[in-house]
Structures are given as C-alpha cells and as structure tokens.
Design a protein around this motif. Structure first.
Motif, PDB file in Angstrom:
ATOM      1  N   ALA A 189       0.831  -1.207   0.000  1.00 38.68           N
ATOM      2  CA  ALA A 189       0.000   0.000   0.000  1.00 38.68           C
ATOM      3  C   ALA A 189       0.864   1.255   0.000  1.00 38.68           C
ATOM      4  CB  ALA A 189      -0.939   0.001   1.203  1.00 38.68           C
ATOM      5  N   LEU A 190       1.912   1.268   0.799  1.00 43.34           N
ATOM      6  CA  LEU A 190       2.790   2.428   0.871  1.00 43.34           C
ATOM      7  C   LEU A 190       3.624   2.596  -0.395  1.00 43.34           C
ATOM      8  CD1 LEU A 190       3.995   2.276   4.567  1.00 43.34           C
ATOM      9  CD2 LEU A 190       2.395   3.902   3.549  1.00 43.34           C
ATOM     10  N   SER A 191       4.014   1.513  -1.019  1.00 45.49           N
ATOM     11  CA  SER A 191       4.839   1.616  -2.217  1.00 45.49           C
ATOM     12  C   SER A 191       4.046   2.157  -3.396  1.00 45.49           C
ATOM     13  CB  SER A 191       5.469   0.266  -2.561  1.00 45.49           C
ATOM     14  OG  SER A 191       4.480  -0.662  -2.935  1.00 45.49           O
ATOM     15  N   CYS A 192       2.737   2.087  -3.327  1.00 46.73           N
ATOM     16  CA  CYS A 192       1.888   2.609  -4.396  1.00 46.73           C
ATOM     17  C   CYS A 192       1.586   4.093  -4.211  1.00 46.73           C
ATOM     18  CB  CYS A 192       0.567   1.836  -4.457  1.00 46.73           C
ATOM     19  SG  CYS A 192       0.778   0.120  -4.936  1.00 46.73           S
ATOM     20  N   TYR A 193       1.874   4.652  -3.033  1.00 44.70           N
ATOM     21  CA  TYR A 193       1.581   6.057  -2.761  1.00 44.70           C
ATOM     22  C   TYR A 193       2.493   6.950  -3.587  1.00 44.70           C
ATOM     23  CZ  TYR A 193       1.522  10.551  -0.470  1.00 44.70           C
ATOM     24  OH  TYR A 193       1.435  11.885  -0.227  1.00 44.70           O
ATOM     25  N   ARG A 194       1.891   7.902  -4.238  1.00 45.41           N
ATOM     26  CA  ARG A 194       2.657   8.895  -4.984  1.00 45.41           C
ATOM     27  C   ARG A 194       2.155  10.266  -4.575  1.00 45.41           C
ATOM     28  NH1 ARG A 194       4.608   6.562 -10.611  1.00 45.41           N
ATOM     29  NH2 ARG A 194       4.868   4.457  -9.861  1.00 45.41           N
ATOM     30  N   PRO A 195       3.050  11.160  -4.221  1.00 45.03           N
ATOM     31  CA  PRO A 195       2.599  12.490  -3.812  1.00 45.03           C
ATOM     32  C   PRO A 195       1.953  13.228  -4.981  1.00 45.03           C
ATOM     33  CG  PRO A 195       4.981  12.412  -3.962  1.00 45.03           C
ATOM     34  CD  PRO A 195       4.479  11.017  -4.181  1.00 45.03           C
ATOM     35  N   GLU A 196       1.033  14.109  -4.647  1.00 39.77           N
ATOM     36  CA  GLU A 196       0.368  14.910  -5.674  1.00 39.77           C
ATOM     37  C   GLU A 196       1.394  15.835  -6.311  1.00 39.77           C
ATOM     38  OE1 GLU A 196      -3.308  18.063  -6.027  1.00 39.77           O
ATOM     39  OE2 GLU A 196      -3.150  16.795  -4.269  1.00 39.77           O
ATOM     40  N   ARG A 197       1.369  15.902  -7.643  1.00 37.93           N
ATOM     41  CA  ARG A 197       2.302  16.768  -8.377  1.00 37.93           C
ATOM     42  C   ARG A 197       1.573  17.470  -9.505  1.00 37.93           C
ATOM     43  NH1 ARG A 197       8.067  14.009  -9.468  1.00 37.93           N
ATOM     44  NH2 ARG A 197       7.753  15.263 -11.291  1.00 37.93           N
ATOM     45  N   ASN A 198       0.932  18.572  -9.191  1.00 35.39           N
ATOM     46  CA  ASN A 198       0.299  19.412 -10.206  1.00 35.39           C
ATOM     47  C   ASN A 198       1.259  20.545 -10.544  1.00 35.39           C
ATOM     48  OD1 ASN A 198      -2.102  17.890 -10.218  1.00 35.39           O
ATOM     49  ND2 ASN A 198      -2.815  18.970  -8.409  1.00 35.39           N
ATOM     50  N   CYS A 199       2.340  20.191 -11.180  1.00 35.29           N
ATOM     51  CA  CYS A 199       3.432  21.134 -11.424  1.00 35.29           C
ATOM     52  C   CYS A 199       3.018  22.296 -12.324  1.00 35.29           C
ATOM     53  CB  CYS A 199       4.622  20.397 -12.019  1.00 35.29           C
ATOM     54  SG  CYS A 199       5.253  19.084 -10.943  1.00 35.29           S
ATOM     55  N   GLN A 200       2.117  22.067 -13.255  1.00 33.79           N
ATOM     56  CA  GLN A 200       1.659  23.128 -14.158  1.00 33.79           C
ATOM     57  C   GLN A 200       1.134  24.321 -13.367  1.00 33.79           C
ATOM     58  OE1 GLN A 200       1.788  23.695 -17.311  1.00 33.79           O
ATOM     59  NE2 GLN A 200       2.281  21.748 -18.253  1.00 33.79           N
ATOM     60  N   ASP A 201       0.512  24.058 -12.212  1.00 38.51           N
ATOM     61  CA  ASP A 201      -0.052  25.125 -11.385  1.00 38.51           C
ATOM     62  C   ASP A 201       1.022  26.047 -10.821  1.00 38.51           C
ATOM     63  OD1 ASP A 201      -2.487  23.907 -11.839  1.00 38.51           O
ATOM     64  OD2 ASP A 201      -2.641  23.045  -9.830  1.00 38.51           O
ATOM     65  N   TYR A 202       2.284  25.634 -10.867  1.00 35.11           N
ATOM     66  CA  TYR A 202       3.357  26.396 -10.237  1.00 35.11           C
ATOM     67  C   TYR A 202       4.429  26.866 -11.218  1.00 35.11           C
ATOM     68  CZ  TYR A 202       1.016  25.086  -6.066  1.00 35.11           C
ATOM     69  OH  TYR A 202       0.041  24.943  -5.117  1.00 35.11           O
ATOM     70  N   LYS A 203       4.133  26.833 -12.498  1.00 43.48           N
ATOM     71  CA  LYS A 203       5.111  27.308 -13.476  1.00 43.48           C
ATOM     72  C   LYS A 203       5.283  28.820 -13.404  1.00 43.48           C
ATOM     73  CE  LYS A 203       5.655  23.825 -16.918  1.00 43.48           C
ATOM     74  NZ  LYS A 203       5.788  23.552 -18.336  1.00 43.48           N
ATOM     75  N   THR A 204       4.233  29.526 -13.054  1.00 41.81           N
ATOM     76  CA  THR A 204       4.307  30.977 -12.939  1.00 41.81           C
ATOM     77  C   THR A 204       3.632  31.419 -11.645  1.00 41.81           C
ATOM     78  OG1 THR A 204       2.222  31.319 -14.131  1.00 41.81           O
ATOM     79  CG2 THR A 204       4.239  31.279 -15.459  1.00 41.81           C
ATOM     80  N   GLY A 205       3.998  32.607 -11.179  1.00 38.10           N
ATOM     81  CA  GLY A 205       3.361  33.156  -9.988  1.00 38.10           C
ATOM     82  C   GLY A 205       4.360  33.860  -9.096  1.00 38.10           C
ATOM     83  N   THR A 206       3.858  34.295  -7.936  1.00 43.58           N
ATOM     84  CA  THR A 206       4.678  34.948  -6.924  1.00 43.58           C
ATOM     85  C   THR A 206       4.658  34.060  -5.690  1.00 43.58           C
ATOM     86  OG1 THR A 206       4.133  37.120  -7.815  1.00 43.58           O
ATOM     87  CG2 THR A 206       4.983  37.055  -5.567  1.00 43.58           C
ATOM     88  N   PHE A 207       5.834  33.812  -5.125  1.00 45.10           N
ATOM     89  CA  PHE A 207       5.988  32.828  -4.049  1.00 45.10           C
ATOM     90  C   PHE A 207       6.886  33.372  -2.949  1.00 45.10           C
ATOM     91  CE2 PHE A 207       5.544  30.799  -8.144  1.00 45.10           C
ATOM     92  CZ  PHE A 207       4.525  29.891  -7.939  1.00 45.10           C
ATOM     93  N   SER A 208       6.796  32.770  -1.764  1.00 48.23           N
ATOM     94  CA  SER A 208       7.721  33.063  -0.674  1.00 48.23           C
ATOM     95  C   SER A 208       8.333  31.745  -0.206  1.00 48.23           C
ATOM     96  CB  SER A 208       7.007  33.767   0.482  1.00 48.23           C
ATOM     97  OG  SER A 208       6.084  32.902   1.104  1.00 48.23           O
ATOM     98  N   PHE A 209       9.492  31.850   0.436  1.00 47.45           N
ATOM     99  CA  PHE A 209      10.167  30.667   0.959  1.00 47.45           C
ATOM    100  C   PHE A 209      10.999  31.072   2.168  1.00 47.45           C
ATOM    101  CE2 PHE A 209      12.956  32.630  -2.047  1.00 47.45           C
ATOM    102  CZ  PHE A 209      14.228  32.501  -1.511  1.00 47.45           C
ATOM    103  N   ASP A 210      11.163  30.158   3.099  1.00 46.87           N
ATOM    104  CA  ASP A 210      11.986  30.386   4.281  1.00 46.87           C
ATOM    105  C   ASP A 210      13.384  29.860   4.023  1.00 46.87           C
ATOM    106  OD1 ASP A 210       9.751  31.378   5.647  1.00 46.87           O
ATOM    107  OD2 ASP A 210       9.194  29.382   6.352  1.00 46.87           O
ATOM    108  N   TYR A 211      14.382  30.552   4.553  1.00 47.83           N
ATOM    109  CA  TYR A 211      15.753  30.078   4.448  1.00 47.83           C
ATOM    110  C   TYR A 211      16.532  30.560   5.665  1.00 47.83           C
ATOM    111  CZ  TYR A 211      17.059  34.765   2.782  1.00 47.83           C
ATOM    112  OH  TYR A 211      17.267  36.109   2.668  1.00 47.83           O
ATOM    113  N   VAL A 212      17.684  29.974   5.880  1.00 46.65           N
ATOM    114  CA  VAL A 212      18.531  30.333   7.013  1.00 46.65           C
ATOM    115  C   VAL A 212      19.839  30.911   6.473  1.00 46.65           C
ATOM    116  CG1 VAL A 212      19.759  29.477   9.038  1.00 46.65           C
ATOM    117  CG2 VAL A 212      17.516  28.535   8.453  1.00 46.65           C
ATOM    118  N   LEU A 213      20.219  32.069   6.997  1.00 44.39           N
ATOM    119  CA  LEU A 213      21.474  32.704   6.603  1.00 44.39           C
ATOM    120  C   LEU A 213      22.223  33.079   7.874  1.00 44.39           C
ATOM    121  CD1 LEU A 213      23.227  33.803   4.278  1.00 44.39           C
ATOM    122  CD2 LEU A 213      22.020  35.966   4.537  1.00 44.39           C
ATOM    123  N   ASN A 214      23.409  32.512   8.043  1.00 44.08           N
ATOM    124  CA  ASN A 214      24.224  32.757   9.240  1.00 44.08           C
ATOM    125  C   ASN A 214      23.443  32.476  10.528  1.00 44.08           C
ATOM    126  OD1 ASN A 214      26.388  33.599   7.595  1.00 44.08           O
ATOM    127  ND2 ASN A 214      25.603  35.688   7.572  1.00 44.08           N
TER     128      ASN A 214
END
Length: 119
Positions: free
Chosen positions: A14-39
């Motif tokens: 059952a677990l080996s058949c699981y595939r995460p959702e990937r609607n990549c077309q929805d994210y080709k364009t747009g405005t996004f934010s992301f967290d990162y660590v610097l120093n």
C-alpha cells in the motif's frame, strides 16, 4: 506469525503505491515566498516567475535568472549575471505550495525547500 507477515506485506504494498500529488503546471508561474537560514538566522525570501524569467528577492538583494523547463516538474535557472545554473525539481504540490529540491548543475548535493504561493 503468518497474520503479522501478511499485515507487513500488505502495508508495504500500500505504501509503495503512494505517490505524492504533483500538479506542477499550477506552479510554473506566480509569486511565491520561501523560508531560508542565513548565518543561523531564519529569513523569508520572495520570487516571481513567469515563462521566461525568475526574479528573486532575498536578504536585501535581487537576482534574476532565465527559466528553462525540462519537463512539467523540472527546470533549470541560469543566473543572468554569473551564468551559474541551478537544477530545480518539484517533488510534491498542495493547494497553495510546492516542495522542491535543488542543486547546482553538476553537483550531487541536493537541498529541499517549500515555496508558498502569495499571488
């Protein structure tokens, strides 16, 4: 013993058949934010991507890169100034975000992150 073995096998299948959702077309364009660590300090960056360019705003800097899509879920960003290239791969999507991994082209080390749609 047999019942336990069957349960393990069925769970594995059952677990080996699981595939995460990937609607990549929805994210080709747009405005996004992301967290990162610097120093050691957590920060928030933003970027806007259209079909040809990605403009990133982080740590009081602005970087621009060209975007070349390799397939629906993978693309290469090439910095306009330095010409350094980063390979990006969308691993999974949700209603308003996507999880990705990236690496400099030619390097094996991959880093994961999450981008959240802001517009």
């Amino acid at each position: 013993m047999k019942k336990g073995l069957y349960t393990i096998i069925i769970s594995f299948l059952a677990l080996s058949c699981y595939r995460p959702e990937r609607n990549c077309q929805d994210y080709k364009t747009g405005t996004f934010s992301f967290d990162y660590v610097l120093n050691g300090e957590e920060k928030v960056g933003k970027f806007t991507r259209d079909e040809l360019y990605s403009v990133e705003y982080y740590d009081n800097k602005i970087d621009s890169a060209t975007v070349k899509w390799l397939n629906d879920c993978e693309f290469v960003l090439q910095d306009v100034k330095s010409k350094a290239s980063v390979h990006m791969k969308i691993l999974s999507t949700t209603d308003n975000s996507y999880t990705f991994e990236y690496s400099l082209v030619g390097e094996a080390k991959k880093i994961q992150g999450t981008a959240t749609r802001t517009k």
